[in-house]
Design an enzyme around this catalytic site. Structure first.
Site, mmCIF file in Angstrom:
data_model
loop_
_atom_site.group_PDB
_atom_site.id
_atom_site.type_symbol
_atom_site.label_atom_id
_atom_site.label_comp_id
_atom_site.label_asym_id
_atom_site.label_seq_id
_atom_site.Cartn_x
_atom_site.Cartn_y
_atom_site.Cartn_z
ATOM 1 N N CYS A 2 0.861 -1.169 0.000
ATOM 2 C CA CYS A 2 0.000 0.000 0.000
ATOM 3 C C CYS A 2 0.903 1.226 0.000
ATOM 4 C CB CYS A 2 -0.858 0.009 1.249
ATOM 5 S SG CYS A 2 -1.779 -1.507 1.447
ATOM 6 N N ARG A 27 1.925 1.269 -6.216
ATOM 7 C CA ARG A 27 2.180 0.351 -5.096
ATOM 8 C C ARG A 27 0.956 -0.478 -4.741
ATOM 9 N NH1 ARG A 27 6.464 0.084 -1.532
ATOM 10 N NH2 ARG A 27 8.160 1.041 -2.649
ATOM 11 N N TRP A 74 -3.713 -2.052 -1.461
ATOM 12 C CA TRP A 74 -3.735 -3.363 -2.112
ATOM 13 C C TRP A 74 -4.303 -4.300 -1.060
ATOM 14 C CZ3 TRP A 74 -1.757 -8.283 -1.369
ATOM 15 C CH2 TRP A 74 -1.737 -9.118 -2.484
ATOM 16 N N ASN A 100 0.171 0.171 6.287
ATOM 17 C CA ASN A 100 0.770 -0.701 5.288
ATOM 18 C C ASN A 100 1.371 -1.880 6.043
ATOM 19 O OD1 ASN A 100 2.124 -1.823 3.161
ATOM 20 N ND2 ASN A 100 3.618 -0.164 2.915
ATOM 21 N N GLY A 101 0.981 -3.111 5.688
ATOM 22 C CA GLY A 101 1.510 -4.281 6.397
ATOM 23 C C GLY A 101 0.375 -5.198 6.810
ATOM 24 N N GLU A 481 11.582 -15.464 -17.515
ATOM 25 C CA GLU A 481 11.319 -14.038 -17.342
ATOM 26 C C GLU A 481 10.392 -13.513 -18.449
ATOM 27 O OE1 GLU A 481 11.496 -11.993 -15.102
ATOM 28 O OE2 GLU A 481 11.550 -10.009 -16.004
ATOM 29 N N LYS A 485 6.781 -11.854 -17.727
ATOM 30 C CA LYS A 485 6.410 -10.513 -18.210
ATOM 31 C C LYS A 485 5.077 -10.572 -18.938
ATOM 32 C CE LYS A 485 8.304 -8.586 -16.295
ATOM 33 N NZ LYS A 485 9.313 -8.936 -15.372
ATOM 34 N N GLU A 488 1.975 -11.393 -16.515
ATOM 35 C CA GLU A 488 1.537 -10.412 -15.520
ATOM 36 C C GLU A 488 0.890 -9.178 -16.130
ATOM 37 O OE1 GLU A 488 4.521 -9.065 -12.752
ATOM 38 O OE2 GLU A 488 6.041 -8.940 -14.287
ATOM 39 N N HIS A 504 9.305 -33.612 -23.119
ATOM 40 C CA HIS A 504 8.909 -34.400 -21.947
ATOM 41 C C HIS A 504 7.535 -33.982 -21.420
ATOM 42 C CE1 HIS A 504 12.827 -36.287 -21.820
ATOM 43 N NE2 HIS A 504 13.364 -35.085 -21.964
ATOM 44 N N LYS A 603 3.506 -3.265 -6.859
ATOM 45 C CA LYS A 603 4.928 -3.188 -7.183
ATOM 46 C C LYS A 603 5.793 -3.879 -6.141
ATOM 47 C CE LYS A 603 8.535 -1.984 -9.469
ATOM 48 N NZ LYS A 603 8.856 -2.879 -10.597
HETATM 49 O O1 M6R Z 1 11.215 -5.928 -5.351
HETATM 50 P P1 M6R Z 1 11.586 -7.361 -5.610
HETATM 51 O O2 M6R Z 1 12.594 -7.509 -6.673
HETATM 52 O O3 M6R Z 1 11.957 -8.089 -4.359
HETATM 53 O O4 M6R Z 1 10.238 -8.007 -6.125
HETATM 54 C C1 M6R Z 1 10.153 -9.368 -6.411
HETATM 55 C C2 M6R Z 1 8.914 -9.679 -7.198
HETATM 56 O O5 M6R Z 1 7.765 -9.330 -6.473
HETATM 57 C C3 M6R Z 1 8.885 -8.941 -8.530
HETATM 58 O O6 M6R Z 1 10.012 -9.232 -9.292
HETATM 59 C C4 M6R Z 1 7.622 -9.308 -9.333
HETATM 60 O O7 M6R Z 1 7.658 -10.650 -9.715
HETATM 61 C C5 M6R Z 1 7.495 -8.391 -10.546
HETATM 62 N N1 M6R Z 1 6.136 -7.971 -10.696
HETATM 63 C C6 M6R Z 1 7.964 -9.002 -11.810
HETATM 64 O O8 M6R Z 1 7.776 -8.183 -12.897
#
Ligand code: M6R
Length: 608
Positions: A2, A27, A74, A100-101, A481, A485, A488, A504, A603
């Protein structure tokens, strides 16, 4: 996950807090709200929806106040609706809290308060904080906050307003980031420097257990034991432009295009071109510990975990040092063999990821040396680790991580080079690696120049429901990766596999509706990958290949080819991921998705 922002000073706090919320929306963005104090009265407005909607609502209200707190959420406990949005207000209306938390023991606390006649109006854990502060209040707000927090188990960054002491914001932190911003006759509290950078660059990072008290005349910081402490004031090194879109349609695209510069910044002052080596000041004192450790672990989540996989392969292949990669969320529960002869590298863009922090704490509790590879200066992970390497990618706002990944891999490459030279890599090979690293910014630029072509390829595949990404060696994490991308930001199901694993199982999925993205650079597995492409084509699969510039043979096989410059295994992942970032971006745009704020994501994941 948040965002928190608060202001006290002589200006109207409302537009300042709203602007801060807008900057924090990346965030968490399912609901938001603001509380102001005016003539000793608390006014609260909150909505399920975006900051712009809240803004429109407030435009009609014409609020003005010199003190306000705001929040963008969030959801964890309770749906993202109006009642669960923050600020959460106490039953009597005297206390407003943004949080936040996660409060882990909120249920027993809630029951206890309910048994004493307290009525709750939300499903959140955060409302318990407002209730506890309100019931503990006995003439001093910070004392009531201390008292309330002493009952709480969990993580929090909070800011609190009270009608009983209307000239004060009290804030506190444990396990969730919180900073205080110092302006001229005005003070700020925020979960992220982005919220207040338009007003001040002077910040104090609160440490766990600390409390901050802000008034229009000054501030004070207290320890958990209520002792006054003087905290260092840090000057933020980046400008407002770094957190603005700068003409790009989305932050993600801006950040993809920043990579020639950010990769350069990750290496700046660290390459030793004469010696074929690298210098990493942040861990200079720990290099021997890394070299002689019994176990080396990389731990991380998401994209950072993919960077860790590449780090592991480079450590083993070039420095001949075994290492293991573990999801941070799994690390602490699998009872890893960690002791004081272990080194754990925590990789994180935000430096606030709760799982990664927990893994560090687990490793440290066994006496291991914890080192950080982080982007955000002063973040929790940077502070929890003994030492570390900043990646210097600048603020990353797009929820999908792009430039942080290439900077993480760049830094891991420098670290590998440093260790490999100590382990006997020749100067000649070191020089070759340094040379290839130096070429990276220009080579990335060359790939970015193909963005329009990649956008056209994306149009062809934007309606697909599944994608497969295949690569081998260091390109396997790149495939993972690329798939992450895409899924998400476009909500297309995508999976990454080592190319040879296709037969496999995943090969069963291949038909004319299944695009398969191959990473097929001219390296030692090239011929094998060609066979895999043939296998997909034989089953009518559609093939997009990331190939080495000049490779004509592959163009005959593939439906689409995106070329990247020839590179050493050391630098190949950094180049090969760029087309995949662009492909995911343009597919998402084509599908009309909200690229910078994909559904359900945030984020920085500050809850376990
Ligand atoms: O801030 P961090 O690198 O620790 O975050 C880790 C993951 O939450 C972050 O990489 C997430 O998977 C991203 N949305 C990927 O694009």
């Amino acid at each position: 996950m948040c965002g928190i922002v608060g202001y006290i000073g002589k200006r109207n706090a409302v537009p300042i807090v709203m602007e801060g919320l807008k900057r924090l929306e990346y965030r968490g963005y399912d609901s938001c709200g603001i509380a102001v104090l005016h003539d000793n009265q608390m006014d609260v407005e909150k909505i399920a929806g975006k900051v712009d909607d809240l803004q429109s609502r407030l435009a009609q209200a014409h609020w003005a106040s010199e003190i306000a707190i705001g929040h963008t959420r969030w959801a964890t406990h309770g749906e993202p609706d109006q009642k669960n949005a923050h600020p959460q207000v106490s039953m009597s209306g005297d206390i407003a809290v943004v949080h936040n938390g996660i409060i882990e023991n909120f249920l027993p606390l809630k029951r206890e308060l309910q048994n004493n006649g307290y009525n709750f109006s939300s499903d959140t854990d955060s409302e318990v904080i407002a209730a506890l502060i309100s019931t503990a209040y006995a003439g001093n707000l910070e004392a009531a906050v201390q008292e309330a927090l002493s009952r709480i188990i969990g993580a929090y960054g909070i800011a609190v307003l009270s009608t009983r002491e209307p000239g004060k914001i009290v804030c506190a932190r444990y396990g969730a980031p919180l900073i205080m911003g110092l302006g001229k006759e005005e003070f700020f509290v925020a979960s992220d420097v982005a919220a207040i950078l338009a007003h001040t660059k002077d910040v104090i990072y609160l440490d766990n257990g600390e409390i901050g008290i802000l008034t229009a005349d000054g501030y004070e910081t207290l320890t958990r034991k209520n002792e006054s402490i003087s905290k260092e004031v840090h000057r933020v090194s980046f400008d407002l432009a770094a957190i603005e879109r700068g003409g790009f349609e989305h932050f993600m695209l801006k950040e993809i295009f920043e990579q020639p510069q950010t990769i350069y910044d990750a290496m700046r002052g660290r390459l030793l071109p004469q010696d074929g080596n690298a210098r990493l000041g942040g861990i200079a004192d720990d290099i021997g510990t890394i070299l002689h450790a019994d176990q080396r672990y990389f731990t991380a989540c998401g994209t950072s975990w993919h960077a860790a996989l590449i780090g592991e392969m480079m450590f083993e292949q070039f420095a001949h040092l075994p290492a293991e990669v573990e999801y941070a969320s799994e690390f602490r529960y699998r009872e890893p063999l960690v002791d004081k002869r272990s080194v754990i590298f925590a990789i994180s863009q935000s430096g606030e990821t709760a799982d990664t922090l927990a893994a560090i704490q687990e490793a440290k509790s066994h006496g291991a040396t914890a080192l950080g590879i982080c982007n955000v200066v002063g973040s929790s992970i940077a502070r929890e680790t003994k030492a570390g390497i900043y990646i210097h990618a600048g603020p990353e706002i797009g929820v999908a991580s792009t430039k942080a990944f290439t900077s993480q891999v760049t830094v891991l490459t420098l670290l590998t080079l440093r260790l490999a030279r100590m382990m006997g890599m020749s100067e000649e090979q070191g020089l070759e690696i340094v040379e290839s690293l130096q070429k990276l910014p220009e080579q990335v630029e060359w790939i970015l120049n193909q963005a329009d072509r990649i956008a056209k390829i994306a149009q062809v595949y934007a309606k697909a429901r599944n994608f497969l990404y295949l690569g081998r060696g260091v390109n396997f994490p790149v495939a993972l990766e690329g798939a992450l991308k895409l899924k998400e930001i476009s909500y297309i199901h995508a999976e990454g596999y080592p190319a040879a694993e296709m037969k496999h199982g995943p090969i069963a999925l291949i038909d004319e509706d299944m695009p398969v993205v191959f990473l097929a650079p001219k390296d030692k597995t090239y011929d094998k990958i060609l066979s895999n492409i043939q296998e997909v084509k034989a089953r009518k699969g559609r093939v997009i290949v990331v190939a080495t510039e000049g490779d004509k043979e592959i163009a005959d096989l593939a439906d689409h080819v995106i070329y990247v410059p020839a590179a050493l295994a050391f630098t190949a992942p950094i180049l090969n991921v760029i087309p995949l970032q662009l492909l995911a971006y343009y597919v998402a745009v084509e599908r009309g998705c909200n690229v910078d704020q994909p559904r359900n994501l945030a984020k920085s994941v500050t809850v376990e």
